[in-house]
Design a protein around this motif. Sequence first.
Motif, mmCIF file in Angstrom:
data_model
loop_
_atom_site.group_PDB
_atom_site.id
_atom_site.type_symbol
_atom_site.label_atom_id
_atom_site.label_comp_id
_atom_site.label_asym_id
_atom_site.label_seq_id
_atom_site.Cartn_x
_atom_site.Cartn_y
_atom_site.Cartn_z
ATOM 1 N N ARG A 1 -8.754 -9.986 9.277
ATOM 2 C CA ARG A 1 -8.124 -8.659 9.216
ATOM 3 C C ARG A 1 -7.423 -8.468 7.873
ATOM 4 N NH1 ARG A 1 -6.944 -8.299 14.782
ATOM 5 N NH2 ARG A 1 -5.471 -9.981 14.422
ATOM 6 N N LEU B 1 -9.900 -7.774 5.198
ATOM 7 C CA LEU B 1 -10.355 -6.383 5.254
ATOM 8 C C LEU B 1 -9.369 -5.478 4.529
ATOM 9 C CD1 LEU B 1 -12.220 -4.113 6.392
ATOM 10 C CD2 LEU B 1 -10.743 -4.066 8.406
ATOM 11 N N TRP B 2 -8.079 -5.647 4.815
ATOM 12 C CA TRP B 2 -7.069 -4.793 4.192
ATOM 13 C C TRP B 2 -6.935 -5.063 2.703
ATOM 14 C CZ3 TRP B 2 -5.318 -0.263 5.209
ATOM 15 C CH2 TRP B 2 -5.429 0.211 6.514
ATOM 16 N N GLU C 1 -9.376 -5.921 0.796
ATOM 17 C CA GLU C 1 -10.538 -5.264 0.191
ATOM 18 C C GLU C 1 -10.328 -3.751 0.138
ATOM 19 O OE1 GLU C 1 -13.245 -6.644 -1.079
ATOM 20 O OE2 GLU C 1 -13.248 -8.691 -0.324
ATOM 21 N N ILE C 2 -9.772 -3.206 1.218
ATOM 22 C CA ILE C 2 -9.500 -1.758 1.236
ATOM 23 C C ILE C 2 -8.531 -1.405 0.115
ATOM 24 C CG2 ILE C 2 -8.302 0.081 2.506
ATOM 25 C CD1 ILE C 2 -9.466 -1.155 5.119
ATOM 26 N N GLU C 3 -7.459 -2.189 0.014
ATOM 27 C CA GLU C 3 -6.446 -1.884 -0.992
ATOM 28 C C GLU C 3 -6.994 -2.052 -2.410
ATOM 29 O OE1 GLU C 3 -3.186 -4.240 0.404
ATOM 30 O OE2 GLU C 3 -2.852 -2.841 2.046
ATOM 31 N N GLY D 1 -10.084 -1.578 -3.245
ATOM 32 C CA GLY D 1 -10.966 -0.436 -3.453
ATOM 33 C C GLY D 1 -10.159 0.802 -3.832
ATOM 34 N N LEU D 2 -9.059 1.017 -3.104
ATOM 35 C CA LEU D 2 -8.221 2.183 -3.389
ATOM 36 C C LEU D 2 -7.588 2.065 -4.777
ATOM 37 C CD1 LEU D 2 -6.417 2.615 0.071
ATOM 38 C CD2 LEU D 2 -8.248 4.052 -0.865
ATOM 39 N N ARG D 3 -7.100 0.862 -5.093
ATOM 40 C CA ARG D 3 -6.431 0.652 -6.369
ATOM 41 C C ARG D 3 -7.415 0.834 -7.535
ATOM 42 N NH1 ARG D 3 -3.303 -3.994 -4.875
ATOM 43 N NH2 ARG D 3 -5.168 -5.133 -5.400
ATOM 44 N N ALA E 1 -10.137 2.683 -7.539
ATOM 45 C CA ALA E 1 -10.435 4.107 -7.668
ATOM 46 C C ALA E 1 -9.274 4.824 -8.354
ATOM 47 C CB ALA E 1 -10.698 4.710 -6.284
ATOM 48 N N PHE E 2 -8.078 4.412 -8.026
ATOM 49 C CA PHE E 2 -6.865 5.010 -8.606
ATOM 50 C C PHE E 2 -6.790 4.729 -10.108
ATOM 51 C CE2 PHE E 2 -2.312 4.484 -9.661
ATOM 52 C CZ PHE E 2 -1.818 5.728 -9.292
ATOM 53 N N ARG E 3 -6.941 3.475 -10.470
ATOM 54 C CA ARG E 3 -6.865 3.074 -11.883
ATOM 55 C C ARG E 3 -7.957 3.727 -12.728
ATOM 56 N NH1 ARG E 3 -3.785 -0.962 -13.971
ATOM 57 N NH2 ARG E 3 -2.935 -2.561 -12.594
#
Lengths: 339, 339
Positions: free
Chosen positions: A275, A278-279, A281-283, A285-287, A289-291
Amino acid sequence: MSDSPDVETLAAGVLAGQRRALARAITLVESARDDDRPAAEALLARVMPGAGRSIRVGISGVPGVGKSTFIEAFGLHVVGRGHKVAVLAVDPSSKVSGGSILGDKTRMEVLSRNPAAFIRPSPAGRTLGGVARRTREAMVLVEAAGFDVVFVETVGVGQSETAVAEMVDMFLLLLLPAGGDELQGLKKGIVEIADLLLVNKADGDLAAAARRTAADYRGAVRMLRPANPPWKPVVEPVSAQTGAGLAEAWETVERYRRTMTEAGALQRRRAAQARAALWTEIEEGLRAAFRDDPAVAGALDDAERRVAAGRAPPAAAARRLVARFLAGPRFLAGQGDPR
Amino acid sequence: MSDSPDVETLAAGVLAGQRRALARAITLVESARDDDRPAAEALLARVMPGAGRSIRVGISGVPGVGKSTFIEAFGLHVVGRGHKVAVLAVDPSSKVSGGSILGDKTRMEVLSRNPAAFIRPSPAGRTLGGVARRTREAMVLVEAAGFDVVFVETVGVGQSETAVAEMVDMFLLLLLPAGGDELQGLKKGIVEIADLLLVNKADGDLAAAARRTAADYRGAVRMLRPANPPWKPVVEPVSAQTGAGLAEAWETVERYRRTMTEAGALQRRRAAQARAALWTEIEEGLRAAFRDDPAVAGALDDAERRVAAGRAPPAAAARRLVARFLAGPRFLAGQGDPR
């Protein structure tokens, strides 16, 4: 990945325990090329039911502790007990390119020639997160290929121990026959995550010092809260050179597995690790995309500088940056909607 | 926030050290109402140049260690040395609503009546992140109001110690005259982040036990790597009841500040903390937007279950979820573009 066989063939080869297929499969999941990712993920999903049946042991220690010699001697002992041993590594500082230069192999010559062992050097990667993910995925592949003992080695740089502890069942720390953490060059928190501490080089002139160091750490560890109850960390002297203590160390690993499994703690630990992965990897991915967002990039540098200098409050700066990001167009029209 | 004065008036009151303005300012930054946020952020930006000049000390310890009694006695001692002391708290489990019920005040009656002291109970909040942010912001306000010593108390629940360690200059851990971490109910890693360990209740029957415990921890701490070099953690017995050791403890705090400042380590620590806070806020903003996304919500539960059960690889599941999120519309047309 040039000249790659199809996923089905590769998966079948891995599940049949073919070393060549396994090596190619790991190269595929380690690939930094975006267009290799769909095949890598399909492969992992395909072999996943065959994975998860090994005991995963993280191994760390400062440079000079004799890690390679220990892993080779310990690995040969475990192979001698009828197991199949895979050695993976997490080394965010590694310059070795993804599996093509097997630089590490020369370190463990005898073990690497053993048909029941499989040694894979560190994947290359710029970020610890990326390297950790590839090691996690390589672990799935070696397990699917029938290796029932996985050693995940860390070089002890950066946060690699924590990353390794988050993907293994048990954490083994090699110590030198010397003073406390500071003298040993150990990192903060590293002793506290160890389930088994082995004071290496307990031979010749250093045998007495190793026993003393083991006793000191036994005292220190008793003052600390165990990382994985009901297990209580064990401290023992060992010699990779003479082999003294290796059999006992392996018995301790087996006892750890038994104790943790019977308490349901191993199962819980693995579920929590998955778990958390997973988080992570999600974070990431978000970071990423943000950067990468053009609207964010320029403003981010400025905000970081002002915040670090104590001239702007972090929350307000963050809120403005995130709002910029969320307001921007994410996918260009015509590229399709991945929903 | 009903009946709130304008930001300029509030800022002037805070900077003039008016307690009422300070209390209202803290209530404003603690407000969970989205429409209070712009005023809160404007206020913080306005007073920020007046902040940053205190010594920030995190204080933790298990329930029963006598934390309130210690903070009251220690605070009175520090006030007696001519300082102005503010006490804040990080308690993610607190049910007290944002500053309106001053439940904690009764705990430190004498200190709270002292004009050179300011005690603020835990802000309410569901997440540790939210509570930590409000405490960080309250710290800016009390500093701007002229308090030059800030105690940030943690209840020792969840990850609150780490959150507190990430916002203070120095971490003080209160211990019981008892055995090791496990016996004391201490959390893993907590001893390793402490710069000053005080064994409380070193009075009467327990005086000898407190000295023994201090000696034991001194030995254990020597084995660990210091959290903040060049500082080496100090362990001392103390009695909040009789006041024994309080003067020495305060001298240690001052020595810590001097040592760290001269080495440039305090400045570096604060800059790193501020940058980390910015990234924590950014990540929380991204995570919140992600979780709240209707396209993500349903798929996320399913992905978490499958990953935890070892049936799906984390990376692939994460990639699919993030792609869903990024593809979705973020702002409805007509709501304006915050760029």
